[in-house]
Scaffold this motif. Structure first.
Motif, PDB file in Angstrom:
ATOM      1  N   VAL A  27      33.280  -7.441  28.600  1.00  0.00           N
ATOM      2  CA  VAL A  27      33.732  -7.423  29.994  1.00  0.00           C
ATOM      3  C   VAL A  27      32.576  -7.897  30.857  1.00  0.00           C
ATOM      4  CG1 VAL A  27      34.366  -5.905  31.913  1.00  0.00           C
ATOM      5  CG2 VAL A  27      35.438  -5.602  29.663  1.00  0.00           C
ATOM      6  N   THR A  52      36.172 -16.531  31.904  1.00  0.00           N
ATOM      7  CA  THR A  52      36.295 -15.135  31.508  1.00  0.00           C
ATOM      8  C   THR A  52      37.516 -14.930  30.624  1.00  0.00           C
ATOM      9  OG1 THR A  52      35.199 -14.405  33.539  1.00  0.00           O
ATOM     10  CG2 THR A  52      36.498 -12.766  32.363  1.00  0.00           C
ATOM     11  N   GLN A  68      37.863 -13.785  26.606  1.00  0.00           N
ATOM     12  CA  GLN A  68      38.763 -12.765  26.088  1.00  0.00           C
ATOM     13  C   GLN A  68      39.654 -13.296  24.970  1.00  0.00           C
ATOM     14  OE1 GLN A  68      38.792  -9.484  27.276  1.00  0.00           O
ATOM     15  NE2 GLN A  68      36.963 -10.169  28.344  1.00  0.00           N
ATOM     16  N   SER A 102      41.480  -9.214  33.889  1.00  0.00           N
ATOM     17  CA  SER A 102      40.205  -9.911  34.069  1.00  0.00           C
ATOM     18  C   SER A 102      40.177 -10.676  35.394  1.00  0.00           C
ATOM     19  CB  SER A 102      39.940 -10.860  32.901  1.00  0.00           C
ATOM     20  OG  SER A 102      40.874 -11.930  32.862  1.00  0.00           O
TER      21      SER A 102
END
Length: 448
Positions: free
Chosen positions: A97, A195, A199, A238
């Motif tokens: 994260v 991001t 993931q 996210s």
């Protein structure tokens, strides 16, 4: 659905080696309204869970309302002792994260594949639908598209404010489709895309949409419908985090502005047999017509899934490309079910009715059940909009009517599960009633 403990343990140990600064991992699952709940685990404890130690959370966490409260639904919540239920780690979802102030990890958890799956858990509902289709030799390929708005980070009087243009510091208050908006907001959009890729999500096309500060993100097509829904859920989490990091507020709210377009969740679905042949394209595309007919027949009964809250119903029939009736058409964005132009190999439907804040597991499950029902019933659909602009059937446009239409529909009770239908309908009913228990200032202006 279970993964061997050795592979999970290897995943956790590899993560710890690659991210030695991460001390905690958020174990998360999606509840009925589409919010994540879970626990923050020390990473060393996660290794024990991966090795086979039990992972338990309250069963009724799945039943949380939009505001996080519990409703009395049958014997759940207040007459069942609030029992724990086993969860398991979802392999391949342990990722870093990057949007928090401290290094963290996150990993999906689920009850599917455990000894006693939770019948009303959204992910479990989709798992059962996919397993049934696979047993019938039907293999969906799925891609989600999600629209969202960027707002200024600070609300004003509780109301969202237009996102500030990074170049001029003026409000981005002009509705347009200009490519320049992608350039002006490139820093935050690029971070959102990267991001998401971190993931494990395959981001493809980014579009500036019509509304001010509105964008759309497309995902790659997947032959794993469960993973496709995971991607949609994780992307929402996210994206909100990345937006806050950049001084914005990202929202998948269905209709944040009355005068501008709402945000939708568009789902592309094609169906293949075990040999890789497109089932919808066979016999001069007759199965496609049957599948469309099934979708349209069940659509009015699935409205609590496609429009899961009071605000989502505001989106229907408003401004552009928002359907007012259950309809279909070729290359027609006014239709609920659109057939994009494609070659026979890639023939698919695009289901456009769901709002962006709907639960992706349940949206996909409802669409697949419609397709399945259509292939079994083999009925002809109503005329497409290309032939008759008035074609379509009515669907409920208010939550309590929608719940009544859903609760006793026999095909949905059979294919989505009667227990899920009862729990979901009561959750939506109670949420709607709770929303009404506040007097708006407008009532005083009109009636005081």
């Amino acid at each position: 659905m279970k993964s061997h403990p050795a592979s999970l343990l290897a995943e956790v140990r590899s993560f710890r080696q690659n991210h030695p600064d991460v001390r905690y991992v958020d174990l998360i699952a999606l509840d009925i309204p589409g919010h994540f709940y879970g626990k923050r685990y020390p990473v060393e404890m996660l290794e024990k869970v991966a090795a086979g130690s039990p992972l338990k959370l309250p069963q009724n966490a799945v039943l949380l309302g939009v505001q996080g409260g519990l409703f009395k639904i049958g014997d759940y919540c207040f007459n069942d002792g609030d029992p724990d239920a086993n969860r398991r780690l979802v392999p391949g979802t342990l990722k870093p994260v990057s949007w928090e102030s401290q290094p963290l990890g996150q990993m999906l958890i689920t009850s599917d594949g455990t000894e006693a799956p939770i019948e009303f858990e959204p992910r479990e509902v989709l798992v059962k639908v996919l397993e049934r289709l696979h047993h019938k030799g039907i293999h969906p390929v799925v891609a989600f598209e999600l629209e969202f708005y960027l707002f200024d980070k600070k609300l004003e009087g509780g109301l969202p404010q237009f996102a500030r243009d990074p170049l001029s510091d003026d409000a981005d208050d002009q509705p347009n489709l200009h490519i320049e908006r992608l350039s002006r907001f490139s820093e935050v959009l690029d971070d959102m895309a990267q991001t998401a890729k971190d993931q494990g999500i395959d981001i493809t096309v980014i579009t500036a949409e019509i509304g001010p500060g509105q964008f759309e993100i497309n995902f790659g097509h997947l032959d794993d419908g469960l993973r496709a829904a995971d991607w949609a859920a994780l992307f929402c989490r996210s994206t909100r985090g990345v937006a806050l990091k950049h001084g914005y507020r990202a929202s998948f709210m269905a209709k944040p502005y009355l005068q501008y377009p709402g945000s939708g969740m568009h789902v592309h679905v094609s169906l293949y047999d075990g040999a890789g042949n497109n089932l919808l394209a066979a016999h001069q595309q007759q199965p496609l017509r049957h599948a469309v007919a099934g979708c349209l027949e069940l659509l009015p009964h699935c409205m609590p899934i496609f429009s899961p809250n009071h605000n989502a119903f505001r989106r229907l029939g408003s401004t552009v490309n928002a359907a007012t009736r259950a309809s279909w058409g070729f290359e027609d964005r006014d239709a609920c079910v659109r057939i994009p132009e494609s070659d026979p190999r890639n023939l698919r439907i695009e289901h456009r009715l769901a709002s962006a804040d709907a639960n992706p597991y349940l949206v996909l499950a409802a669409i697949l059940v419609g397709l399945e029902h259509g292939l079994e019933a083999k009925r002809e659909p109503i005329a497409p909009l290309n032939e008759d602009r008035t074609s379509g059937t009515d669907f409920p446009v208010e939550m309590l009517d929608a719940v009544r239409a859903m609760q006793h529909q026999p095909v949905l009770r059979d294919k989505l599960g009667a227990e899920f239908i009862d729990v979901y309908c009561e959750n939506k009913r109670q949420d709607h009633l709770a929303f009404q228990q506040e007097i708006h200032a407008r009532e005083y202006r009109w009636f005081l």
